[in-house]
Every structure is written in C-alpha cells, then in structure tokens.
Write a protein that holds these residues in place. Structure first.
Motif, mmCIF file in Angstrom:
data_model
loop_
_atom_site.group_PDB
_atom_site.id
_atom_site.type_symbol
_atom_site.label_atom_id
_atom_site.label_comp_id
_atom_site.label_asym_id
_atom_site.label_seq_id
_atom_site.Cartn_x
_atom_site.Cartn_y
_atom_site.Cartn_z
ATOM 1 N N LYS A 241 0.610 -1.090 -0.100
ATOM 2 C CA LYS A 241 -0.033 -0.126 0.038
ATOM 3 C C LYS A 241 0.803 1.374 -0.138
ATOM 4 C CE LYS A 241 -2.336 0.949 3.840
ATOM 5 N NZ LYS A 241 -3.130 0.998 4.883
ATOM 6 N N TYR A 242 2.134 1.024 0.106
ATOM 7 C CA TYR A 242 2.706 2.276 0.237
ATOM 8 C C TYR A 242 4.134 2.283 -0.916
ATOM 9 C CZ TYR A 242 0.833 2.930 4.677
ATOM 10 O OH TYR A 242 -0.129 3.362 5.766
ATOM 11 N N GLY A 243 4.066 1.411 -1.840
ATOM 12 C CA GLY A 243 4.714 1.438 -3.086
ATOM 13 C C GLY A 243 5.771 0.404 -2.776
ATOM 14 N N LEU A 244 6.811 0.369 -3.733
ATOM 15 C CA LEU A 244 8.043 -0.561 -3.697
ATOM 16 C C LEU A 244 9.189 0.126 -3.693
ATOM 17 C CD1 LEU A 244 6.282 -2.552 -6.672
ATOM 18 C CD2 LEU A 244 6.019 -3.359 -4.324
ATOM 19 N N ALA A 245 10.422 -0.814 -3.486
ATOM 20 C CA ALA A 245 11.581 -0.857 -3.888
ATOM 21 C C ALA A 245 12.346 -1.589 -4.398
ATOM 22 C CB ALA A 245 12.377 -0.097 -2.376
ATOM 23 N N ALA A 246 12.995 -1.555 -5.673
ATOM 24 C CA ALA A 246 13.796 -2.747 -6.120
ATOM 25 C C ALA A 246 15.191 -2.457 -6.228
ATOM 26 C CB ALA A 246 12.764 -2.829 -7.498
ATOM 27 N N THR A 247 15.740 -3.335 -6.099
ATOM 28 C CA THR A 247 17.455 -3.268 -6.246
ATOM 29 C C THR A 247 17.996 -4.468 -5.708
ATOM 30 O OG1 THR A 247 19.593 -1.964 -5.421
ATOM 31 C CG2 THR A 247 17.884 -2.509 -3.908
ATOM 32 N N GLY A 248 19.193 -4.926 -6.627
ATOM 33 C CA GLY A 248 19.918 -5.860 -6.419
ATOM 34 C C GLY A 248 19.090 -7.219 -6.800
ATOM 35 N N GLY A 249 18.514 -7.386 -7.620
ATOM 36 C CA GLY A 249 17.403 -8.462 -7.806
ATOM 37 C C GLY A 249 16.376 -8.698 -7.211
ATOM 38 N N SER A 250 15.900 -7.785 -6.203
ATOM 39 C CA SER A 250 14.948 -8.188 -5.299
ATOM 40 C C SER A 250 13.954 -6.872 -5.405
ATOM 41 C CB SER A 250 15.472 -8.230 -3.874
ATOM 42 O OG SER A 250 16.210 -9.505 -3.586
ATOM 43 N N VAL A 251 12.641 -7.238 -4.933
ATOM 44 C CA VAL A 251 11.699 -6.220 -4.736
ATOM 45 C C VAL A 251 11.097 -6.007 -3.277
ATOM 46 C CG1 VAL A 251 9.402 -5.438 -5.672
ATOM 47 C CG2 VAL A 251 10.891 -6.624 -7.169
ATOM 48 N N TYR A 252 11.134 -5.016 -2.809
ATOM 49 C CA TYR A 252 11.062 -5.085 -1.279
ATOM 50 C C TYR A 252 9.648 -4.318 -1.330
ATOM 51 C CZ TYR A 252 15.795 -6.311 -0.784
ATOM 52 O OH TYR A 252 16.899 -6.803 -0.923
ATOM 53 N N ALA A 253 8.746 -4.838 -0.131
ATOM 54 C CA ALA A 253 7.544 -3.954 -0.049
ATOM 55 C C ALA A 253 6.859 -4.389 1.524
ATOM 56 C CB ALA A 253 6.266 -4.479 -1.127
ATOM 57 N N GLY A 254 6.225 -3.248 1.920
ATOM 58 C CA GLY A 254 5.726 -3.587 3.413
ATOM 59 C C GLY A 254 4.246 -3.669 3.102
ATOM 60 N N ALA A 255 3.664 -4.606 3.948
ATOM 61 C CA ALA A 255 2.101 -4.785 3.915
ATOM 62 C C ALA A 255 1.741 -5.066 5.169
ATOM 63 C CB ALA A 255 2.001 -6.039 2.864
ATOM 64 N N PRO A 256 0.468 -4.924 5.551
ATOM 65 C CA PRO A 256 -0.329 -5.024 6.675
ATOM 66 C C PRO A 256 -0.382 -6.709 6.857
ATOM 67 C CG PRO A 256 -1.767 -3.470 5.448
ATOM 68 C CD PRO A 256 -0.607 -3.911 4.446
ATOM 69 N N ALA A 257 0.075 -6.991 8.053
ATOM 70 C CA ALA A 257 -0.132 -8.540 8.212
ATOM 71 C C ALA A 257 -1.531 -9.150 8.191
ATOM 72 C CB ALA A 257 0.318 -8.940 9.727
ATOM 73 N N PRO A 258 -1.935 -10.168 7.675
ATOM 74 C CA PRO A 258 -3.155 -10.610 7.312
ATOM 75 C C PRO A 258 -4.130 -10.542 8.604
ATOM 76 C CG PRO A 258 -1.730 -11.967 6.180
ATOM 77 C CD PRO A 258 -0.944 -11.291 7.161
ATOM 78 N N ASP A 259 -3.570 -11.336 9.602
ATOM 79 C CA ASP A 259 -4.401 -11.299 10.905
ATOM 80 C C ASP A 259 -4.549 -10.281 11.725
ATOM 81 O OD1 ASP A 259 -1.755 -11.253 11.621
ATOM 82 O OD2 ASP A 259 -1.901 -12.752 13.101
ATOM 83 N N LYS A 260 -3.509 -9.192 11.795
ATOM 84 C CA LYS A 260 -3.782 -8.007 12.549
ATOM 85 C C LYS A 260 -3.256 -6.861 11.566
ATOM 86 C CE LYS A 260 -3.209 -10.323 17.213
ATOM 87 N NZ LYS A 260 -2.384 -10.287 18.237
ATOM 88 N N PRO A 261 -4.098 -6.451 10.562
ATOM 89 C CA PRO A 261 -3.580 -5.618 9.823
ATOM 90 C C PRO A 261 -3.214 -3.994 10.333
ATOM 91 C CG PRO A 261 -5.868 -5.905 9.271
ATOM 92 C CD PRO A 261 -5.584 -7.163 10.281
#
Length: 361
Positions: A241-261
């Motif tokens: 929900k806040y966008g992505l960061a991509a570097t070094g062959g990886s994509v990083y993202a933060g997301a709310p946890a499914p059980d306690k968002p």
C-alpha cells in the motif's frame, strides 16, 4: 565532512528545515522554522539549493546550508507535484492545471503550459523533453526549452503517477489500472496492459521488468511486466500500500499482516525475476511509509518506530522507538538515517545501530 539535508512539513502547517553536518567525532545540528511555507511534495536538491512545493500554492528555493528562502513563486493552487530540476530550470505541476518552468536561480517564469486537469504527477526530464501526467487523462511530452507540445497521449483516466523514463521508453500508469509503455520521441504506444482498478504508484523499472503495486479492493497485487512486451511475468497477492523499492534483484514491500492489519506488518523481499518470496519478517508495528534500501539494508518506518532489516536475509538488525508516527520514507545519507514524524520533527539515527543521534525541535 559530509552533509545530509531533510525537509519536511511540520505541525500546524509549519515548515521545518534541518541540516546535519558530520565529521569524525563531531555532530552539529540546527533547526529553523519557516512558518510561511507548508510542504506537500518531495524536495529536489541541486547545486546547494532545495526546491520544494507546498499546499500554500508556492514553489520555493532555499539555501541548502542555511535554510534561507532564496525565492518563492506563487502558483494558482496547491503544489503536490515534486519538482524536477534540469539545466538551470525547475519543472513542476500545480493543481491549477498548469506545468511551470521556472528559472532555478531567480524563480522567474520561463514558460507555463495549461492542461485540462490538476497536475499531481511529478515531471520527468530526459533528452530535452518534460514528461508529465494530468488529471485530464493525458501524458504530455513538452519541449523543455519553451513548453511547446511534442506529443500528448490520451490514457482514458487520470494520470497521477509519475512517469519513469528508461532508454527510449516512458512508463506510466493511470487510475484505471492501465500501464503504458510509450516511445519517448513520438508517444506511440509500444504496449499497454490493464492490470487493476488503480496503479497509484510510479513504476519501478529494473532488470528488464516493470514492477507495479496494483490496488484493486481485496485483490491487491505486486505485478511484474516484461518491459519490452508488457506481458505479465508474474503476479503476487500482496497489499504493497505504500509502493515498492527494487534493487539488487529483489523487490521490497511492506504490507499489513493478514491477521492484525491495523497493528502488525510484514516486510517482504520478492525475487524480481520470479516473484517468489525470498523472505518475510513480521513487525509488531503498522508501517506508515515506503521502504528505503541502501547498502544492503532495508529501512522502514511505522507507528512510532523505525526498523532496519538485512536485505539478503530479512533478519532484524535493530528497532528504535521514536515516539511518534513516521510520516516520511527513511532518508539515508552517510552514517545516518533520517525520518520525519507527525509532530514535524527530524529524528536522526545511526544507520548501523539505530542509536538516536538527535531529535530536532
């Protein structure tokens, strides 16, 4: 000696300016309140000057070492577009439907161009052309020198994301969830792909892929498109929900946890080529902004905390409590990582240990 500069909106619409200078064994800081400004866009720092837009309709240039206002230009409405600076000119959009080109040294107007809607998209400048989207549903390519139209491309819905230019292609998404790849010189459609209800974030382009966070009710996804064909390489259900960061062959993202968002989050690293999860780490914190990845470390901010994780393994390196919700993406410069909190303060932490160096104000 090296310097880091961070600009942020403060409480009650104030504008705060912090400059931190570091050398071996020395830390100094100062904070200046600029009550006549209210920041609502990401600043651009070029040649000792910071250029920034605000919700008081202004584009301002400030001295990077003192915070003194060098010039300020008032547009017809708030400025949520982030400035781009190239060849002595500041390019920025305004909610008054216009794109402005201002002299970077004086703030005088070099040219303006009027679109059919608010300009919240941030310009990208490449090869003497300014690429910018508008709420009128078009992406515009304007001559950087005089603002004349090179081409315009109708997308069918508001273009609020910022274009990304790589080689001879400009990539952009609209609020109907369609991603376009256009020829930089003519605007011809190389391909377009409808992937969601909304693509609010600017595309990340890396390793021959166009990476987008797609928002579609309960079907939020991270999608990788082939940069040449637009074909879907992979798609993963993830609320980035806040966008992505991509570097070094990886994509990083933060997301709310499914059980306690509302209370907890997961930071994930995905393989950029396959979308497979490399690692995920649960945080007892609701994230409040996008990740920043520098030097193999992932930095994220949340509800009163800043976290650092190993980018290769996801191991938590440190968590520091700062007391107030983080409002900005982390900014890394030299040995420090800076965040802005909801009280308008700058908090500087040692990037290796998380130890607090200072809090402004």
């Amino acid at each position: 000696m090296y310097s880091a500069v961070l600009v942020l909106g403060g409480a009650a619409g104030a504008f705060y300016w912090a400059v931190i200078q570091l050398a071996v064994g020395m830390v100094t800081a100062w904070v200046q309140s600029q009550g006549n400004l209210s920041v609502s866009s990401t600043p651009a720092v070029v040649g000792g000057t910071v250029y920034v837009g605000g919700d008081r309709h202004r584009v301002s240039a400030l001295d990077a070492m003192t915070g003194a206002v060098r010039w300020s230009y008032t547009t017809g409405d708030q400025v949520e577009s982030s400035p781009a600076v190239a060849d002595g000119t500041v390019y920025v959009g305004s909610s008054d439907h216009k794109v402005y080109a201002l002299n970077a040294g004086t703030g005088s107007v070099r040219w303006t161009f009027t679109t059919g809607g608010q300009v919240e998209s941030s310009p990208a400048v490449a090869g003497g052309i300014v690429y910018v989207g508008s709420d009128d549903g078009r992406l515009y390519a304007l001559n950087a020198a005089d603002g004349t139209v090179r081409w315009r491309r109708e997308t069918g819905a508001e273009v609020q994301s910022s274009p990304t230019v790589v080689a001879r292609t400009v990539y952009v998404g609209n609020v109907d969830g369609r991603v376009y790849a256009l020829a930089t010189d003519t605007g011809a459609v190389r391909w377009s792909r409808n992937i969601a209800t909304d693509t609010p974030f600017s595309p990340e382009v890396a390793g021959g892929l166009v990476l987008v966070a797609a928002m579609e009710f309960e079907e939020n996804r991270v999608i990788a498109l082939d940069a040449t064909t637009g074909n879907v390489r992979w798609s993963r259900h993830l609320t980035a929900k806040y966008g992505l960061a991509a570097t070094g062959g990886s994509v990083y993202a933060g997301a709310p946890a499914p059980d306690k968002p509302d209370l907890t989050s997961e930071v994930r690293a995905l393989d950029a080529l396959t979308g497979a999860t490399r690692w995920k780490h649960r945080l007892d914190d609701a994230l409040s902004g996008p990740p920043a990845v520098v030097g193999g470390t992932v930095y994220v901010g949340g509800e009163g905390k800043v976290h650092a994780l190993n980018g290769a393994t996801g191991r938590l390196l440190w968590t520091t409590h700062i007391g107030k919700t983080v409002r900005s993406a982390p900014v890394v410069a030299g040995r420090l990582v800076y965040v802005a909190d909801r009280e308008g303060r700058v908090v500087a932490l040692n990037r290796a240990t998380g130890v607090r160096v200072f809090t402004s104000g």
